[in-house]
Design a protein around this motif. Structure first.
Motif, short mmCIF file in Angstrom:
data_model
loop_
_atom_site.label_atom_id
_atom_site.label_comp_id
_atom_site.label_asym_id
_atom_site.label_seq_id
_atom_site.Cartn_x
_atom_site.Cartn_y
_atom_site.Cartn_z
N ALA A 32 0.83 -1.21 0.00
CA ALA A 32 0.00 0.00 0.00
C ALA A 32 0.87 1.25 0.00
O ALA A 32 0.51 2.26 -0.62
N ALA A 33 2.02 1.19 0.66
CA ALA A 33 2.93 2.33 0.67
C ALA A 33 3.47 2.60 -0.73
O ALA A 33 3.69 3.76 -1.12
N VAL A 34 3.68 1.54 -1.52
CA VAL A 34 4.13 1.73 -2.90
C VAL A 34 3.04 2.43 -3.71
O VAL A 34 3.30 3.37 -4.45
N VAL A 35 1.80 1.97 -3.56
CA VAL A 35 0.68 2.61 -4.28
C VAL A 35 0.58 4.07 -3.86
O VAL A 35 0.37 4.96 -4.69
N GLN A 36 0.74 4.34 -2.58
CA GLN A 36 0.68 5.72 -2.09
C GLN A 36 1.79 6.57 -2.70
O GLN A 36 1.55 7.71 -3.10
N ALA A 37 2.99 6.04 -2.79
CA ALA A 37 4.11 6.79 -3.39
C ALA A 37 3.84 7.08 -4.86
O ALA A 37 4.12 8.18 -5.35
N ILE A 38 3.29 6.10 -5.56
CA ILE A 38 2.93 6.31 -6.97
C ILE A 38 1.86 7.39 -7.08
O ILE A 38 1.97 8.29 -7.93
N ALA A 39 0.85 7.34 -6.23
CA ALA A 39 -0.22 8.34 -6.25
C ALA A 39 0.32 9.73 -5.95
O ALA A 39 -0.06 10.71 -6.61
N ALA A 40 1.22 9.83 -4.98
CA ALA A 40 1.78 11.14 -4.63
C ALA A 40 2.62 11.69 -5.79
O ALA A 40 2.51 12.88 -6.14
N SER A 41 3.42 10.83 -6.42
CA SER A 41 4.23 11.28 -7.56
C SER A 41 3.35 11.72 -8.71
O SER A 41 3.57 12.76 -9.32
N THR A 87 5.03 5.44 -19.40
CA THR A 87 5.38 5.67 -20.80
C THR A 87 4.79 6.99 -21.30
O THR A 87 5.49 7.78 -21.94
N ALA A 88 3.54 7.24 -20.99
CA ALA A 88 2.89 8.48 -21.45
C ALA A 88 3.55 9.71 -20.86
O ALA A 88 3.67 10.75 -21.52
N LEU A 89 3.99 9.61 -19.61
CA LEU A 89 4.57 10.77 -18.91
C LEU A 89 6.09 10.83 -19.05
O LEU A 89 6.70 11.84 -18.68
N ALA A 90 6.69 9.76 -19.54
CA ALA A 90 8.15 9.65 -19.67
C ALA A 90 8.84 9.87 -18.32
O ALA A 90 9.83 10.59 -18.20
N VAL A 91 8.27 9.25 -17.28
CA VAL A 91 8.84 9.31 -15.92
C VAL A 91 8.70 7.94 -15.28
O VAL A 91 7.88 7.13 -15.69
N ARG A 92 9.48 7.75 -14.24
CA ARG A 92 9.34 6.54 -13.43
C ARG A 92 8.41 6.87 -12.26
O ARG A 92 8.67 7.81 -11.51
N LEU A 93 7.35 6.10 -12.13
CA LEU A 93 6.42 6.29 -11.02
C LEU A 93 6.71 5.34 -9.88
O LEU A 93 6.44 5.66 -8.73
N TRP A 94 7.23 4.16 -10.21
CA TRP A 94 7.56 3.18 -9.17
C TRP A 94 8.67 3.76 -8.31
O TRP A 94 9.68 4.20 -8.82
N PRO A 95 8.50 3.79 -6.99
CA PRO A 95 9.49 4.42 -6.12
C PRO A 95 10.85 3.73 -6.16
O PRO A 95 10.92 2.50 -6.12
N GLU A 96 11.90 4.51 -6.22
CA GLU A 96 13.26 3.97 -6.20
C GLU A 96 13.52 3.25 -4.89
O GLU A 96 13.03 3.66 -3.84
N GLY A 97 14.29 2.20 -4.95
CA GLY A 97 14.66 1.49 -3.74
C GLY A 97 13.56 0.63 -3.16
O GLY A 97 13.69 0.09 -2.08
N THR A 98 12.45 0.51 -3.86
CA THR A 98 11.33 -0.28 -3.39
C THR A 98 11.30 -1.57 -4.19
O THR A 98 11.34 -1.53 -5.42
#
Length: 101
Positions: A32-41, A87-98
């Motif tokens: 859930a913390a990973v989903v939260q980090a993705i949502a925040a980003s 891909t659409a945003l050209a960014v990494r959403l998955w939190p680093e180090g997770t």
């Protein structure tokens, strides 16, 4: 359901204070913390780029309601959803180090 009962509750509902999403304490619930980090980003990127949910949906091919549910912690996004958004945003959403669960 894939993942069993671990995903029977929405990510935000696993926080002691769901109203604090996407900044709630989810230290006892790593997925859930990973989903939260993705949502925040994603929230920050949308604001920074002044991109609407409809615009991101059109660019990514992800349903607008699916994006909205991810942002507020109502859903467990799948790998395809995250990949399409990244891909659409050209960014990494998955939190680093997770770790990928």
């Amino acid at each position: 359901m894939v993942g069993g009962r671990a995903r029977s509750a929405a990510p935000r509902d696993l926080a002691e204070n769901p109203q604090a999403w996407p900044h709630a304490d989810l230290s006892g619930h790593p997925p859930a913390a990973v989903v939260q980090a993705i949502a925040a980003s994603l929230t920050g990127i949308l604001a920074e780029r002044r991109l609407s949910l409809r615009g991101l949906a059109a660019a990514s091919g992800v349903n607008r309601q699916s994006i909205a549910d991810l942002l507020v912690g109502r859903s467990w996004p799948d790998v395809a959803t995250i990949a399409l958004l990244e891909t659409a945003l050209a960014v990494r959403l998955w939190p680093e180090g997770t770790p990928a669960f």
